[in-house]
Each structure stands twice: as C-alpha cells, then as structure tokens.
Motif scaffolding. Structure first.
Motif, mmCIF file in Angstrom:
data_model
loop_
_atom_site.group_PDB
_atom_site.id
_atom_site.type_symbol
_atom_site.label_atom_id
_atom_site.label_comp_id
_atom_site.label_asym_id
_atom_site.label_seq_id
_atom_site.Cartn_x
_atom_site.Cartn_y
_atom_site.Cartn_z
ATOM 1 N N PHE A 121 -0.462 -1.225 -9.949
ATOM 2 C CA PHE A 121 -1.881 -1.118 -10.282
ATOM 3 C C PHE A 121 -2.163 0.125 -11.131
ATOM 4 O O PHE A 121 -1.488 1.153 -11.006
ATOM 5 C CB PHE A 121 -2.721 -0.988 -9.005
ATOM 6 N N LYS B 254 -5.317 2.957 -12.047
ATOM 7 C CA LYS B 254 -6.188 3.707 -11.144
ATOM 8 C C LYS B 254 -7.407 2.919 -10.694
ATOM 9 O O LYS B 254 -7.934 3.118 -9.605
ATOM 10 C CB LYS B 254 -6.619 5.017 -11.818
ATOM 11 N N THR B 255 -7.868 1.991 -11.545
ATOM 12 C CA THR B 255 -9.071 1.223 -11.209
ATOM 13 C C THR B 255 -8.789 0.085 -10.232
ATOM 14 O O THR B 255 -9.723 -0.486 -9.664
ATOM 15 C CB THR B 255 -9.693 0.622 -12.478
ATOM 16 N N LYS B 256 -7.530 -0.274 -10.049
ATOM 17 C CA LYS B 256 -7.097 -1.394 -9.204
ATOM 18 C C LYS B 256 -7.575 -2.749 -9.755
ATOM 19 O O LYS B 256 -7.561 -3.754 -9.040
ATOM 20 C CB LYS B 256 -7.612 -1.255 -7.755
ATOM 21 N N LYS B 257 -7.968 -2.759 -11.034
ATOM 22 C CA LYS B 257 -8.463 -3.999 -11.631
ATOM 23 C C LYS B 257 -7.438 -4.656 -12.544
ATOM 24 O O LYS B 257 -7.631 -5.785 -13.008
ATOM 25 C CB LYS B 257 -9.752 -3.727 -12.402
ATOM 26 N N ILE C 118 -6.438 -6.158 -1.983
ATOM 27 C CA ILE C 118 -6.532 -4.923 -2.761
ATOM 28 C C ILE C 118 -7.479 -3.942 -2.080
ATOM 29 O O ILE C 118 -8.623 -4.279 -1.761
ATOM 30 C CB ILE C 118 -7.028 -5.215 -4.190
ATOM 31 N N THR C 119 -6.989 -2.716 -1.850
ATOM 32 C CA THR C 119 -7.808 -1.639 -1.295
ATOM 33 C C THR C 119 -7.526 -0.373 -2.092
ATOM 34 O O THR C 119 -6.739 -0.377 -3.041
ATOM 35 C CB THR C 119 -7.468 -1.398 0.192
ATOM 36 N N ASP D 197 0.841 -1.200 0.000
ATOM 37 C CA ASP D 197 0.000 0.000 0.000
ATOM 38 C C ASP D 197 0.873 1.246 0.000
ATOM 39 O O ASP D 197 2.031 1.207 0.429
ATOM 40 C CB ASP D 197 -0.905 0.023 1.236
ATOM 41 N N SER E 124 -3.806 0.444 -2.319
ATOM 42 C CA SER E 124 -2.880 -0.489 -2.965
ATOM 43 C C SER E 124 -2.080 0.193 -4.063
ATOM 44 O O SER E 124 -2.637 0.915 -4.893
ATOM 45 C CB SER E 124 -3.642 -1.675 -3.540
ATOM 46 N N ASP E 125 -0.769 -0.047 -4.060
ATOM 47 C CA ASP E 125 0.122 0.594 -5.023
ATOM 48 C C ASP E 125 0.730 -0.424 -5.995
ATOM 49 O O ASP E 125 0.706 -0.229 -7.202
ATOM 50 C CB ASP E 125 1.234 1.332 -4.281
ATOM 51 N N TYR E 126 1.287 -1.506 -5.466
ATOM 52 C CA TYR E 126 1.883 -2.523 -6.332
ATOM 53 C C TYR E 126 1.899 -3.881 -5.624
ATOM 54 O O TYR E 126 1.612 -3.983 -4.419
ATOM 55 C CB TYR E 126 3.295 -2.124 -6.764
#
Length: 311
Positions: free
Chosen positions: A100, A102-105, A71-72, A51, A75-77
C-alpha cells in the motif's frame, strides 16, 4: 422488534464485509490490468491483507495476517493469486504481494517487481574449475555437453519441464512461463570419483561433500514444494554428514559409507523430486542445483561457474 434489529445488524455487517472485499478486489484488479496485455482476462482468485504490528519480543514492527482481511491504518501489503491470458492466449497464474501507499487507496510496489505474465527466456554461460591445493594440479573448461533441466516449483498452472544442453559454453531455453524454477545441471562425462581419486587421497571424504551440497539445496528449497518421505531420516543423514566433515583428518571413509549415505538421502526425500529431475547417482558427476526466478518479457541470465578446490 429485538429479532428485527438483530437481523438488520447482520445484514448491515454482511454488506459492509462484502463491500470491503469488493474494494480490495477492485484495487488489485485495477493494479494488474495496468500491467498485463489482456486486461479483460484478469481474474483475482483470492487475497490476504497483512498488517504491520509491533512485536514486543523482537521490538519491531512485523507483518501479521489481518483478522478481518480488511484495509485499516495498520495495513501494509496484500498477497493475492491472479490469472490472466498472455499473448498466446494461455491462462497464466501468479502469486504476488503488493504494498500500500500512505493513503491505503492504491499500491506503489510489488514483489516480485515484475508481475507481467508474458513468456520469458533463460540463457547463460557454464564453466567449471577443479584445483588440488597440494599438488597445484588444476583443470578448467566450459561445461560442454552438460544437461540443463529447469522445472517450475510454483505449480499453479501445472508442472512444466524444459531440457537443453550446453554447447560452446552456453545454453538457452525460450518461451518459459514466468515464475520460480529449480535448475539442475549435470555432466555425465565428468566423473568426480575419477577426479578426486586420481589427484587426492581423500576421495570418499570429498564425495560425501558432494552429497551434502545436494542435501543442503533440498533442505533450503525442496521442503516447501516437495516435502519429505522420511523427515527424521533426512535430519539424521545430514547431521551425520556434518559430523563427517569435522572428522576429515581422523576418519577414513569407504565407498560403502558414500553409497549408504546417498541411499538414505534418496529414501528420505519426496520421490517426485527424484523423478522430476531424473536423479540417480548425481553426486558422482559434475552437478549443480539452483533456485531461479524466470522474469516475464525480458531475458533472464544465469551464469554457472562451478569451482571445486581439494587437497
């Protein structure tokens, strides 16, 4: 009824965590499968989410391990270990970080940038230069007959050593598994004691400088894959060298000083390092140690130009 509710909550929590793990593993697997040539051989072995958290001491966002490894919004990588089979059917392991979007998807970049697993190759030129700043004596040439050794330091697939020789000023090593490597160059035909002894009045001072170069390399790069056999002795020895560097004009150094310092260095480091790179009295000869990254599928170029000025 109370215990039944607790059991239901526990099952729900287990399923939720497992679902989160599966989601991340699927994302990682999909990312890698779009890159490697044998996607069906991809296996994700472990991963860790990081994070981006504000650090009040440094007044900036810094990476921090996710406590739930999920994932929250912070979360960065993700760092992870995967393996897959290359075109030769050999299973290759690589450690990678993916960032990640921006969508974290999904992920939009990685480090290293090229995470392919196909073999790479290494090549480059090799030259040296010595110059006496007082007498204007100088010599330069290609490092012909120089021995080049590289060995991987990320040993997930076992250690692999490659050895070649510089000819006509160039060297080349083919079919190298991608990853981090130590690079050692040494030419036993160029004796530094002769070079410094014939054209300078501070031979042993400069010989101590050659030892310090090797110790500096080990201090920066060698401590992680190899470690120390005697960390206290290493620290004492390198501090002694640093002090000697400041005493160039006041102190006369003798052959015994150089020999003792080198012995202490060899006692202090992991003997596996000495064995892997055939290190004996390397400081006496033209040498260089480097840390390099072998890129997969594409040529890796590593040119060497050793410049030594003395007086």
């Amino acid at each position: 009824m109370k215990y039944f509710i607790i059991i239901l909550c526990s099952i729900s929590l287990f399923v939720s965590c497992k679902s989160s793990d599966d989601q991340i593993e699927d994302m990682l697997s999909e990312y890698v499968k779009n890159i490697v040539k044998n996607p069906n051989s991809v296996d994700i072995h472990k991963f860790q989410v990081y994070d981006k958290v504000y650090n009040s001491e440094y007044r900036m966002d810094l990476p921090e391990k996710s406590k739930n490894n999920a994932i929250t919004g912070k979360s960065d990588y993700v760092t992870f270990l995967f393996s897959a089979k290359n075109s030769d059917g050999i299973e290759i392991f690589r450690e990678v970080s993916v960032y990640f979007d921006k969508t974290k998807k999904t992920f939009n970049s990685s480090f290293p940038e090229n995470i392919d697993i196909e073999n790479g190759n290494l090549s480059g030129t090799c030259k040296y230069y010595f110059g006496n700043l007082l007498t204007n004596w100088q010599i330069q040439n290609y490092c012909n007959d120089t021995n080049v050794t590289i060995m991987n330091v990320d040993t997930l697939g076992g250690r692999k050593k490659h050895i070649t020789t510089v000819q006509n000023g160039t060297y080349e090593v083919n079919k190298i598994i991608p990853g981090k490597y130590f690079f050692k160059l040494i030419n036993y035909n160029i004796n530094l004691e002769n070079v410094y002894g014939n054209y300078g009045n501070k031979k042993n001072y400069f010989m101590l400088g050659e030892i310090k170069k090797i110790m500096d390399f080990y201090q920066i790069y060698g401590r992680e894959p190899y470690g120390y056999s005697d960390k206290k002795l290493f620290d004492v020895t390198i501090k002694k060298l640093e002090r000697y560097q400041g005493e160039a004009n006041e102190t006369e150094f003798f052959d015994r000083d150089v020999i003792d310092i080198w012995k202490d260095f060899k006692k202090s480091v992991n003997h596996k390092f000495l064995d892997d790179f055939d290190i004996e009295d390397d400081y006496r000869y033209l040498n260089q140690f480097d840390n390099i990254l072998i890129e997969p599928s594409i040529p890796t170029n590593h040119n060497i130009y050793i410049k030594n000025y003395f007086y």
